[in-house]
Design a protein around this motif. Structure first.
Motif, short mmCIF file in Angstrom:
data_model
loop_
_atom_site.label_atom_id
_atom_site.label_comp_id
_atom_site.label_asym_id
_atom_site.label_seq_id
_atom_site.Cartn_x
_atom_site.Cartn_y
_atom_site.Cartn_z
N ARG A 46 0.74 -1.21 0.06
CA ARG A 46 0.03 -0.20 -0.02
C ARG A 46 0.78 1.25 0.20
O ARG A 46 0.57 2.34 -0.59
CB ARG A 46 -1.03 0.28 1.24
N LEU A 47 1.92 1.34 0.86
CA LEU A 47 2.73 2.50 0.78
C LEU A 47 3.46 2.51 -0.67
O LEU A 47 3.74 3.79 -0.96
CB LEU A 47 3.85 2.31 2.04
N ALA A 48 3.79 1.49 -1.42
CA ALA A 48 4.49 1.62 -2.71
C ALA A 48 3.38 2.26 -3.53
O ALA A 48 3.69 3.23 -4.22
CB ALA A 48 4.93 0.25 -2.88
N LEU A 49 2.23 1.98 -3.43
CA LEU A 49 1.22 2.37 -4.20
C LEU A 49 0.89 3.94 -3.99
O LEU A 49 0.84 4.75 -4.90
CB LEU A 49 -0.35 1.68 -4.16
N ILE A 50 1.04 4.18 -2.76
CA ILE A 50 0.83 5.63 -2.42
C ILE A 50 1.82 6.40 -2.78
O ILE A 50 1.52 7.64 -3.46
CB ILE A 50 0.55 5.70 -0.76
N ARG A 51 2.95 5.90 -2.69
CA ARG A 51 4.17 6.72 -3.46
C ARG A 51 4.07 6.99 -4.92
O ARG A 51 4.30 8.11 -5.59
CB ARG A 51 5.58 6.12 -3.20
N VAL A 52 3.82 5.96 -5.49
CA VAL A 52 3.37 6.09 -6.98
C VAL A 52 2.28 7.10 -7.45
O VAL A 52 2.62 8.17 -8.19
CB VAL A 52 2.81 4.52 -7.65
N LEU A 53 1.16 6.93 -6.49
CA LEU A 53 0.35 7.96 -7.04
C LEU A 53 0.52 9.46 -6.55
O LEU A 53 0.32 10.40 -7.44
CB LEU A 53 -1.09 7.67 -6.10
N THR A 54 1.30 9.44 -5.37
CA THR A 54 1.57 11.03 -4.85
C THR A 54 2.94 11.53 -5.32
O THR A 54 2.97 12.64 -5.67
CB THR A 54 1.59 10.97 -3.22
N HIS A 55 3.87 10.71 -5.59
CA HIS A 55 5.10 11.31 -6.15
C HIS A 55 5.45 11.02 -7.82
O HIS A 55 5.35 11.88 -8.36
CB HIS A 55 6.06 10.48 -5.51
N SER A 56 5.26 9.74 -8.22
CA SER A 56 5.20 9.44 -9.40
C SER A 56 4.25 10.19 -10.33
O SER A 56 4.48 10.55 -11.81
CB SER A 56 5.17 8.10 -9.89
N ILE A 57 2.90 10.14 -10.07
CA ILE A 57 1.81 10.65 -10.85
C ILE A 57 1.65 12.22 -10.26
O ILE A 57 1.07 12.98 -10.97
CB ILE A 57 0.56 9.97 -10.73
N THR A 188 -0.70 3.23 -13.86
CA THR A 188 -0.03 4.66 -13.56
C THR A 188 1.29 4.71 -13.84
O THR A 188 1.76 5.48 -14.45
CB THR A 188 -0.48 5.02 -12.27
N LEU A 189 2.13 3.58 -13.72
CA LEU A 189 3.34 3.47 -13.91
C LEU A 189 3.55 3.46 -15.40
O LEU A 189 4.40 3.91 -15.97
CB LEU A 189 3.90 2.45 -12.98
N PHE A 190 2.90 2.55 -16.01
CA PHE A 190 3.21 2.31 -17.46
C PHE A 190 2.87 3.79 -18.09
O PHE A 190 3.26 4.08 -19.20
CB PHE A 190 1.98 1.26 -17.99
N GLU A 191 1.86 4.46 -17.47
CA GLU A 191 1.52 5.69 -18.18
C GLU A 191 2.69 6.51 -18.17
O GLU A 191 2.86 7.57 -19.19
CB GLU A 191 0.24 6.58 -17.73
N SER A 192 3.34 6.61 -17.04
CA SER A 192 4.41 7.47 -16.78
C SER A 192 5.42 7.14 -17.78
O SER A 192 6.34 7.95 -18.58
CB SER A 192 5.11 7.43 -15.33
N VAL A 193 5.87 5.96 -17.91
CA VAL A 193 6.72 5.45 -18.85
C VAL A 193 6.40 5.83 -20.34
O VAL A 193 7.39 6.46 -21.26
CB VAL A 193 7.11 3.89 -19.02
#
Length: 226
Positions: A46-57, A188-193
């Motif tokens: 869950r923390l990994a996902l939160i970081r993806v959403l708040t930091h990567s996205i 979300t990660l694929f979209e960033s790439v």
């Protein structure tokens, strides 16, 4: 694991973990005693996902909380959950429109999708959300004075089909298990790439166009000197 180990495993500071728990973005650990709780692998994910959403996205806490609420809901199925998540993800266009304008916007979007071979039954869960996003994106380009013509849209649609096929192949295991949390992270990660690759390719194409005339002018100047 205790919260210190969770922090080390996830790369998220202990105060931030406690903040996520207070904000109901992360479920509390199992209470061991009055001073400590026990956490497991679901907290790491869950923390990994939160970081993806708040930091990567770059989503706000509010948008992130909306997505996490969908993941935690027992009522939302996989497709419905993905539809709600898509609605919470950018692009946004928070512009007040009259009902007639919204209807016209959607009608145009539906007509274009049919012409592009991407029309779908809007009674299916998840489809209306995506049609609305497409309509908003079209309106945004028009408002900026840069509407996309049908040839440009056809090129996008063809590329989108190839990208979607590649994504589904990559996510086949996730889709088979209907693991919504993993599907959200992958999407979300694929979209960033994809976005970064598009920008690189776009810059490469623009430089090729800009450099070509300069190279030709240089050759012509050299010939004139001779």
């Amino acid at each position: 694991m205790r919260i210190a180990e969770l922090s080390a495993r996830s790369g998220v500071s202990t105060p931030t973990i406690k903040y996520y728990i207070r904000e109901a973005m992360l479920r509390p650990g199992v209470r061991v005693n009055a001073r400590s709780s026990d956490y497991d692998e679901s907290h790491v994910r869950r923390l990994a996902l939160i970081r993806v959403l708040t930091h990567s996205i770059g989503l706000s806490v509010e948008k992130t909380r909306t997505i996490l609420g969908v993941l935690d809901s027992s009522e939302a199925g996989f497709i419905q959950g993905m539809a709600i998540v898509h609605e919470a993800l950018p692009p946004y266009r928070d512009v007040d429109l009259q009902a007639a304008e919204v209807a016209a916007e959607l009608a145009e979007a539906r007509e274009l999708l049919l012409e592009l071979g991407l029309g779908h039954d809007e009674t299916r869960i998840g489809v209306p959300v995506l049609v609305r996003q497409f309509a908003r994106a079209l309106r945004a380009t028009a408002d900026a004075g840069m509407p996309l013509d049908i040839d440009h849209l056809r090129a996008y649609a063809a590329a989108a089909r190839q990208i979607a096929a590649a994504d589904v192949t990559q996510m086949s295991t996730i889709l088979a298990t209907e693991a919504l949390e993993l599907a959200v992270a992958a999407t979300t990660l694929f979209e960033s790439v994809l976005l970064s690759l598009r920008r690189i390719a776009q810059m490469d194409a623009m430089l090729a166009i800009l450099d070509a005339p300069r190279g030709l002018i240089g050759v012509q100047a050299a010939q004139q000197k001779e």
